[in-house]
Design an enzyme around this catalytic site. Sequence first.
Site, PDB file in Angstrom:
ATOM      1  N   ASP A 150       0.895  -1.323   0.120  1.00 54.92           N
ATOM      2  CA  ASP A 150      -0.027  -0.065   0.006  1.00 54.92           C
ATOM      3  C   ASP A 150       0.805   1.270  -0.082  1.00 54.92           C
ATOM      4  O   ASP A 150       0.312   2.336  -0.385  1.00 54.92           O
ATOM      5  CB  ASP A 150      -0.997   0.084   1.204  1.00 54.92           C
ATOM      6  CG  ASP A 150      -2.287  -0.388   0.922  1.00 54.92           C
ATOM      7  OD1 ASP A 150      -2.295  -1.116  -0.014  1.00 54.92           O
ATOM      8  OD2 ASP A 150      -3.220  -0.352   1.704  1.00 54.92           O
ATOM      9  N   LEU A 211     -11.884   7.435  -0.227  1.00 56.69           N
ATOM     10  CA  LEU A 211     -12.772   7.568   1.227  1.00 56.69           C
ATOM     11  C   LEU A 211     -13.485   6.445   1.396  1.00 56.69           C
ATOM     12  O   LEU A 211     -14.529   6.285   0.756  1.00 56.69           O
ATOM     13  CB  LEU A 211     -13.587   8.895   0.656  1.00 56.69           C
ATOM     14  CG  LEU A 211     -13.137  10.104   0.240  1.00 56.69           C
ATOM     15  CD1 LEU A 211     -14.280  11.106  -0.182  1.00 56.69           C
ATOM     16  CD2 LEU A 211     -12.208  10.685   1.118  1.00 56.69           C
ATOM     17  N   ASN A 213     -13.918   3.614   5.371  1.00 56.22           N
ATOM     18  CA  ASN A 213     -13.790   3.943   6.678  1.00 56.22           C
ATOM     19  C   ASN A 213     -12.518   4.536   7.184  1.00 56.22           C
ATOM     20  O   ASN A 213     -12.495   5.365   8.068  1.00 56.22           O
ATOM     21  CB  ASN A 213     -13.876   2.588   7.286  1.00 56.22           C
ATOM     22  CG  ASN A 213     -14.075   2.630   8.781  1.00 56.22           C
ATOM     23  OD1 ASN A 213     -14.907   3.433   9.338  1.00 56.22           O
ATOM     24  ND2 ASN A 213     -13.573   1.786   9.672  1.00 56.22           N
ATOM     25  N   CYS A 286     -20.953   6.652   7.461  1.00 55.08           N
ATOM     26  CA  CYS A 286     -21.281   7.870   6.765  1.00 55.08           C
ATOM     27  C   CYS A 286     -22.687   7.592   6.172  1.00 55.08           C
ATOM     28  O   CYS A 286     -23.198   8.705   6.021  1.00 55.08           O
ATOM     29  CB  CYS A 286     -20.180   7.952   5.721  1.00 55.08           C
ATOM     30  SG  CYS A 286     -20.519   9.347   4.628  1.00 55.08           S
ATOM     31  N   GLY A 333     -15.685   3.403  -0.669  1.00 50.93           N
ATOM     32  CA  GLY A 333     -17.008   3.112  -0.112  1.00 50.93           C
ATOM     33  C   GLY A 333     -17.670   4.478  -0.089  1.00 50.93           C
ATOM     34  O   GLY A 333     -18.920   4.596  -0.801  1.00 50.93           O
ATOM     35  N   ILE A 334     -17.134   5.587   0.628  1.00 50.74           N
ATOM     36  CA  ILE A 334     -17.841   6.633   0.577  1.00 50.74           C
ATOM     37  C   ILE A 334     -17.515   7.475  -0.815  1.00 50.74           C
ATOM     38  O   ILE A 334     -18.664   8.094  -1.124  1.00 50.74           O
ATOM     39  CB  ILE A 334     -17.315   7.638   1.939  1.00 50.74           C
ATOM     40  CG1 ILE A 334     -17.549   6.762   3.075  1.00 50.74           C
ATOM     41  CG2 ILE A 334     -17.712   8.745   1.673  1.00 50.74           C
ATOM     42  CD1 ILE A 334     -16.894   7.482   4.569  1.00 50.74           C
ATOM     43  N   GLU A 336     -17.365   6.575  -3.622  1.00 54.78           N
ATOM     44  CA  GLU A 336     -18.164   6.000  -4.649  1.00 54.78           C
ATOM     45  C   GLU A 336     -19.574   6.332  -4.411  1.00 54.78           C
ATOM     46  O   GLU A 336     -20.421   6.025  -5.637  1.00 54.78           O
ATOM     47  CB  GLU A 336     -17.849   4.519  -4.877  1.00 54.78           C
ATOM     48  CG  GLU A 336     -16.570   4.176  -5.492  1.00 54.78           C
ATOM     49  CD  GLU A 336     -15.880   2.984  -5.408  1.00 54.78           C
ATOM     50  OE1 GLU A 336     -16.993   2.008  -5.467  1.00 54.78           O
ATOM     51  OE2 GLU A 336     -14.800   2.715  -5.199  1.00 54.78           O
ATOM     52  N   GLU A 387      -8.583  -2.676  -5.976  1.00 53.28           N
ATOM     53  CA  GLU A 387      -7.226  -3.306  -5.892  1.00 53.28           C
ATOM     54  C   GLU A 387      -7.052  -4.466  -5.868  1.00 53.28           C
ATOM     55  O   GLU A 387      -5.748  -4.689  -5.987  1.00 53.28           O
ATOM     56  CB  GLU A 387      -7.375  -2.493  -4.171  1.00 53.28           C
ATOM     57  CG  GLU A 387      -7.174  -1.096  -3.542  1.00 53.28           C
ATOM     58  CD  GLU A 387      -7.758  -1.007  -2.316  1.00 53.28           C
ATOM     59  OE1 GLU A 387      -6.918  -0.520  -1.433  1.00 53.28           O
ATOM     60  OE2 GLU A 387      -8.954  -1.380  -2.081  1.00 53.28           O
TER      61      GLU A 387
END
Length: 400
Positions: A150, A211, A213, A286, A333-334, A336, A387
Amino acid sequence: MSSKLVLVLNCGSSSLKFAIIDATNGEEHISGLAECFHLPEARIKWKVDGGKQEAALGAGAAHSEALNFIVNTILAQKPALSAQLTAIGHRIVHGGEKFTSSVIVTDDVIQGIKDSIPFAPLHNPAHLIGIAEALKSFPNLADKNVAVFDTAFHQTMPEESYLYALPYSLYKDHGIRRYGAHGTSHFYVSQEAAKVLNKPLEELNVITCHLGNGGSVTAVRNGKCVDTSMGLTPLEGLVMGTRSGDLDPAIIFHLHDAMGMSVDQINTLLTKESGLLGLTEVTSDCRYVEDNYATKADAKRAMDVFCHRLAKYIGSYTALMDGRLDAVVFTGGIGENAAMVRELTLDKLGLLGFEIDHERNMAARFGKSGTITKDSSRLALVIPTNEELVIAQDAARLTA
């Protein structure tokens, strides 16, 4: 072109994500998640041929039991797939300065991952267990295990980006510097943005926002990372689900000296009790913040602080673009799915020429990519990250 099937493993501290991916076309044959390790309810869920299945792993089960189950139960149902595996790709959160790209796993690489444990104390030990178990479970692929870091994409940062204004000996002798995280995701969406813009990657200037967790922003100039918001650890930078992101370091002394908190308690506070969870005092999710923004003060407070911080990072990174910014990219996750986060953030960046298109923004959710700004605006895009595909492709390339 013949298929190149790769088993991708992402071992967290209490979970293991896995997938079998064809590196030539991105097709996912099997995917799953084993979770709740070391707890009575340890379990595994997986998808194969579109059908979902689930099983208990047994009380207290962890990585070893999960990999055993994957090999002896899930792959046993698909012997043809198992026989076609050509490599195993491992996601590694922290590679320190030693690893600037993906590498085939050797004793030296394992030692390098061990050396970086102080910077990723939860993740790197889990990755090492995953590698050890994979070597045991797939002896025929012993020399076909690949570590994908990463931190690798961020190793192109110049000194002025990665150094902290601390005594230089702390960097030289102890490796204390900015390393960043989510590099595999930032690299993937940069590549995809270059395709959308029909530009060579090495001419691309974008700001990528991963964006989830956890969250980070990266400045990509001429296809290379020149700065990123996460630091020595993934605690620095943005407001996250349970992490504070940036704060005045003296707050830590105040919590210790004036409020009597121990170092361990402060660590827990900053990593597990802050961020959206701390601001709402209800949840790190979120979706709650978005759904209740108009009606609940806690949700509005959390959303406003989150977007304020994000907009500041995007704005500051425009200073690193040599006068040309091709696009801002949202992923994770946020990134998108949370259309409100994107809209409130870009609304703060009108000076840079961003104008959100409400309909396009609402359409680019739930796995759909697309432009979210007006035709007359500077470009902002949503690109779902992948990823696992990058890990599979790197593993296939290095073991070919």
